[in-house]
Design a protein around this motif. Structure first.
Motif, short mmCIF file in Angstrom:
data_model
loop_
_atom_site.label_atom_id
_atom_site.label_comp_id
_atom_site.label_asym_id
_atom_site.label_seq_id
_atom_site.Cartn_x
_atom_site.Cartn_y
_atom_site.Cartn_z
N LEU A 39 -4.91 10.13 12.13
CA LEU A 39 -4.06 9.62 11.23
C LEU A 39 -2.32 9.74 11.74
N ARG A 42 -1.93 7.66 14.83
CA ARG A 42 -1.94 6.29 14.43
C ARG A 42 -0.33 6.01 13.73
N GLU A 43 0.00 6.77 12.92
CA GLU A 43 1.41 6.60 12.09
C GLU A 43 2.71 7.06 13.04
N HIS A 93 -2.31 7.37 2.00
CA HIS A 93 -2.10 6.38 2.93
C HIS A 93 -2.56 5.18 3.11
N THR A 218 -10.00 12.39 1.08
CA THR A 218 -10.24 11.84 2.60
C THR A 218 -11.73 11.64 2.49
#
Length: 299
Positions: A39, A42-43, A93, A218
């Protein structure tokens, strides 16, 4: 040799199983770290959104021998394949606990037409859900509709079949992709065995609903299938889903990871390469944002 119980009869009767203590607490902690590393990439690092096997942080879980052995045992065949269907979601997210409510749906190709090919014989696609925090008495897990992988359940009586997957640390859920289910499930505070589907979540006072876990919720999912006509039809269907276009257009499987899958007894169907080939040939892909009915020859 599997060290946990796999009840084939229950799976085919109910459409799902909870596999207790499939992983250790440390493995779940590591898996959670892997998801958050992905994550962050990606962010913050500009890494593309890809499926699990193309994700350098997660790819080793796809060929975990326990998952492969369970899938083969449930499906009754050795010709098991991974076809680019693996990913995750983290509350906070893209999701907001207490606000976003999952809707009832199925993940197969033919979702309500019982005359369509998906409903001929046993359906050979399964999905593992790894919820990486304790849902034994908290909300945020999955709700399934027992026996809906064999028939379409409607009306208020359908809620009598609702079951909450109150998994603990190390437990895995596995279900037929033909089963009706809803993500971000809730349960009643103090009674985790009593599920609250999307309709009841919106109407029952919040204080009566079990809270989400104190950590970010998650979920990590990996799907497998026998390499048969059901899988080929589903792959054809997925080529025209827009979310797959976004996920597969940048995905690449290295020869090394494919070899690792093969060594574990898992065939890799390279759907990202298949999608890019279709695009290069000028064929339409990724046209549908939501579920659509794939045509079939009717008798």
């Amino acid at each position: 040799m599997l060290k946990f119980n796999v009840d084939n009869d229950k799976f085919w009767r109910d459409g799902y199983l909870i596999l207790k203590n499939m992983f250790s607490a440390q493995e779940f902690a590591t898996m959670r770290e892997n998801v958050f590393a992905s994550l962050k990439g990606r962010e913050e690092g500009g890494e593309p959104v890809v499926d699990a096997l193309a994700d350098r942080h997660l790819q080793h879980w796809v060929h975990d021998e326990r998952l492969i052995q369970v899938a083969k045992k449930l499906l009754g065949g050795d010709n098991l394949a991974y076809y680019g269907d693996g990913g995750y979601a983290v509350v906070g997210h893209g999701y907001t606990p207490g606000k976003d409510v999952g809707g009832w749906h199925r993940d197969n190709t033919d979702r309500s037409d019982l005359d369509a090919p998906d409903w001929k014989g046993r359906y050979s696609l399964v999905r593992f859900g790894l919820y990486l925090q304790d849902h034994s008495s908290s909300s945020g897990g999955l709700i399934v509709r027992r026996d809906s992988h064999n028939r379409v359940l409607r009306g208020w009586k359908a809620h009598l079949h609702d079951r909450y997957l109150n998994t603990g640390i190390g437990d895995a859920g596995v279900w037929s992709m033909r089963i009706q289910h809803a993500g971000l499930g809730r349960c009643i505070r103090g009674f985790p065995g009593l599920p609250l589907g999307p309709y009841l979540q919106k109407r029952l006072p919040e204080f009566m609903q079990a809270p989400f876990p104190p950590v970010e919720r998650t979920g990590f999912w990996i799907s497998y299938a026998l390499d048969d006509q059901h899988l080929e039809r589903h792959c054809e269907y997925l080529l025209n889903r827009s979310e797959r276009l976004a996920m597969w257009s940048e995905a690449r499987y290295s020869p090394e990871v494919i070899a690792q899958c093969n060594a574990a007894g898992l065939k890799v169907i390279d759907m990202p390469a298949r999608m890019r080939a279709a695009m290069a040939a000028g064929q339409p892909v990724g046209q549908h944002k939501h579920h659509y009915q794939l045509p079939y020859a009717k008798a």
